[in-house]
Design a protein around this motif. Structure first.
Motif, PDB file in Angstrom:
ATOM      1  N   UNK A 182      33.217  42.107  55.141  1.00 32.37           N
ATOM      2  CA  UNK A 182      32.845  41.505  55.996  1.00 32.37           C
ATOM      3  C   UNK A 182      31.000  42.440  56.184  1.00 32.37           C
ATOM      4  N   UNK A 183      31.896  43.703  56.851  1.00 41.77           N
ATOM      5  CA  UNK A 183      30.882  44.318  56.539  1.00 41.77           C
ATOM      6  C   UNK A 183      29.832  44.946  56.063  1.00 41.77           C
ATOM      7  N   UNK A 184      29.922  44.771  54.291  1.00 43.86           N
ATOM      8  CA  UNK A 184      29.463  44.172  52.928  1.00 43.86           C
ATOM      9  C   UNK A 184      28.290  42.901  53.099  1.00 43.86           C
ATOM     10  N   UNK A 185      29.157  41.691  53.392  1.00 44.12           N
ATOM     11  CA  UNK A 185      28.548  40.600  53.608  1.00 44.12           C
ATOM     12  C   UNK A 185      26.985  40.759  54.776  1.00 44.12           C
ATOM     13  N   UNK A 186      27.480  41.207  55.886  1.00 45.49           N
ATOM     14  CA  UNK A 186      26.512  41.074  57.306  1.00 45.49           C
ATOM     15  C   UNK A 186      25.553  41.932  56.994  1.00 45.49           C
ATOM     16  N   UNK A 187      25.684  42.590  56.028  1.00 51.19           N
ATOM     17  CA  UNK A 187      25.097  44.667  55.895  1.00 51.19           C
ATOM     18  C   UNK A 187      23.467  44.093  54.994  1.00 51.19           C
ATOM     19  N   UNK A 188      22.814  44.535  54.734  1.00 50.22           N
ATOM     20  CA  UNK A 188      21.718  44.396  54.035  1.00 50.22           C
ATOM     21  C   UNK A 188      21.450  45.014  52.980  1.00 50.22           C
ATOM     22  N   UNK A 189      22.837  45.088  52.057  1.00 46.24           N
ATOM     23  CA  UNK A 189      22.498  45.038  50.496  1.00 46.24           C
ATOM     24  C   UNK A 189      21.960  44.230  49.411  1.00 46.24           C
ATOM     25  N   UNK A 190      22.482  42.663  50.412  1.00 46.09           N
ATOM     26  CA  UNK A 190      22.780  41.499  49.322  1.00 46.09           C
ATOM     27  C   UNK A 190      21.649  40.789  50.581  1.00 46.09           C
ATOM     28  N   UNK A 191      20.868  40.029  49.197  1.00 46.00           N
ATOM     29  CA  UNK A 191      19.873  38.824  49.590  1.00 46.00           C
ATOM     30  C   UNK A 191      20.867  37.412  49.561  1.00 46.00           C
ATOM     31  N   UNK A 192      20.942  36.607  50.488  1.00 46.06           N
ATOM     32  CA  UNK A 192      21.674  35.265  49.964  1.00 46.06           C
ATOM     33  C   UNK A 192      21.279  34.059  49.736  1.00 46.06           C
ATOM     34  N   UNK A 193      21.090  33.040  48.732  1.00 47.53           N
ATOM     35  CA  UNK A 193      20.045  32.060  49.299  1.00 47.53           C
ATOM     36  C   UNK A 193      21.098  31.069  48.243  1.00 47.53           C
ATOM     37  N   UNK A 194      20.833  29.625  48.429  1.00 46.29           N
ATOM     38  CA  UNK A 194      21.514  28.249  48.175  1.00 46.29           C
ATOM     39  C   UNK A 194      20.264  28.060  46.710  1.00 46.29           C
ATOM     40  N   UNK A 195      20.934  26.763  46.128  1.00 48.98           N
ATOM     41  CA  UNK A 195      20.005  25.959  45.183  1.00 48.98           C
ATOM     42  C   UNK A 195      18.932  26.864  44.385  1.00 48.98           C
ATOM     43  N   UNK A 196      18.697  27.882  43.959  1.00 50.29           N
ATOM     44  CA  UNK A 196      17.514  28.224  44.391  1.00 50.29           C
ATOM     45  C   UNK A 196      17.006  28.648  42.818  1.00 50.29           C
ATOM     46  N   UNK A 197      18.526  28.922  42.437  1.00 52.33           N
ATOM     47  CA  UNK A 197      18.591  29.250  40.688  1.00 52.33           C
ATOM     48  C   UNK A 197      19.656  28.574  39.904  1.00 52.33           C
ATOM     49  N   UNK A 198      19.848  27.664  39.875  1.00 50.51           N
ATOM     50  CA  UNK A 198      20.625  26.567  39.540  1.00 50.51           C
ATOM     51  C   UNK A 198      21.337  27.328  37.992  1.00 50.51           C
ATOM     52  N   UNK A 199      20.295  26.847  37.082  1.00 51.70           N
ATOM     53  CA  UNK A 199      20.467  27.256  35.425  1.00 51.70           C
ATOM     54  C   UNK A 199      21.184  28.525  35.211  1.00 51.70           C
ATOM     55  N   UNK A 200      19.944  29.232  36.256  1.00 52.90           N
ATOM     56  CA  UNK A 200      20.223  30.556  35.797  1.00 52.90           C
ATOM     57  C   UNK A 200      21.874  31.600  36.083  1.00 52.90           C
ATOM     58  N   UNK A 201      21.913  31.066  36.879  1.00 52.07           N
ATOM     59  CA  UNK A 201      23.218  30.953  37.668  1.00 52.07           C
ATOM     60  C   UNK A 201      24.507  30.769  36.642  1.00 52.07           C
ATOM     61  N   UNK A 202      24.719  29.570  36.354  1.00 52.45           N
ATOM     62  CA  UNK A 202      25.166  28.672  34.825  1.00 52.45           C
ATOM     63  C   UNK A 202      25.281  29.290  33.958  1.00 52.45           C
ATOM     64  N   UNK A 203      24.243  30.063  33.206  1.00 50.01           N
ATOM     65  CA  UNK A 203      23.651  31.012  32.372  1.00 50.01           C
ATOM     66  C   UNK A 203      24.709  32.186  32.520  1.00 50.01           C
ATOM     67  N   UNK A 204      24.588  32.908  33.363  1.00 49.97           N
ATOM     68  CA  UNK A 204      25.348  34.514  34.214  1.00 49.97           C
ATOM     69  C   UNK A 204      26.988  34.044  33.477  1.00 49.97           C
ATOM     70  N   UNK A 205      27.300  32.621  34.502  1.00 44.71           N
ATOM     71  CA  UNK A 205      28.637  32.439  34.439  1.00 44.71           C
ATOM     72  C   UNK A 205      29.176  32.485  33.064  1.00 44.71           C
TER      73      UNK A 205
END
Length: 230
Positions: free
Chosen positions: A55-78
């Motif tokens: 929870x501390x990590x998620x609420x910290x500044x390490x990552x930036x989180x978005x939704x529906x910004x890079x759908x195909x890129x996520x699929x291909x990475x998976x």
């Protein structure tokens, strides 16, 4: 387990609403198989377990989180090969149909960025108030776990009632994932897919609301997130 010769967006939606999902045959990636497992894996949204360190990590500044910004890129990475997973169940037919579903507003992704590069994410299908998680990936410690936490927070804020994980795993169990009989799953599924859709504008959710929802998730000090796959 059922075989079908081809895949279309309409077929995909009908299948998910009935409890089925496709995977490419590992021995022949051009061939698809349909699965309807019993028991079925789900993640109870009101009982999600969030370790305090994570929870501390998620609420910290390490990552930036978005939704529906890079759908195909996520699929291909998976779908990309990884140690211990040299083959994938995500073939080009599945990528094609999921991208079409995304364009139609029925498939979605959560992206986790670090210093402008995609570090992790997940994707799945949304029907009514059910979300069917498909796959996730990670290129940095805690990246996929951060995507999962943000997905759950958004689903809770939007009133979803079912998060389908397909199969139960030890990894998901540490976050509260369980397996239930297929008959029980189908009853929950019928109610969830019949409800009014509520994914819309996920990307426009106020980040402060998402952070508050994450803070409200109960921690489990006995579970060390560092022991979980990233």
């Amino acid at each position: 387990m059922r075989r079908m010769p081809s895949l279309t967006p309409a077929m995909m939606l009908r299948a998910y609403a009935a409890g089925l999902f496709p995977m490419a045959d590992g021995a022949d990636s051009s061939r698809l198989r349909w699965y309807d497992p019993d028991p079925r894996g789900i993640m109870p949204l009101d009982a999600f377990h969030l370790p305090r360190r994570l929870r501390r990590t998620v609420l910290g500044s390490r990552f930036t989180v978005t939704a529906d910004r890079a759908f195909e890129e996520v699929m291909r990475a998976c779908a990309a090969p990884a140690p211990g997973r040299e083959s994938t169940w995500i073939n080009e037919d599945i990528v094609r149909v999921f991208c079409a579903l995304h364009e139609a507003g029925c498939a979605h992704s959560i992206e986790v960025w670090r210093e402008g590069a995609l570090a992790g994410g997940l994707y799945g299908v949304s029907i009514g108030r059910a979300f069917f998680g498909e796959s996730m990936f990670s290129r940095a410690t805690d990246a996929s776990k951060t995507a999962l936490v943000h997905l759950v927070a958004r689903l809770r804020l939007r009133g979803f009632v079912l998060l389908d994980t397909q199969f139960g795993t030890e990894h998901l169990a540490r976050f509260g994932g369980i397996e239930i009989p297929a008959n029980d799953y189908k009853k929950r599924l019928e109610l969830a897919v019949a409800a009014s859709p509520c994914w819309e504008r996920f990307e426009d959710l106020d980040p402060r609301l998402v952070d508050d929802e994450i803070r409200a998730m109960g921690g489990r000090p006995e579970v060390d997130a560092r022991s979980l796959p990233s």
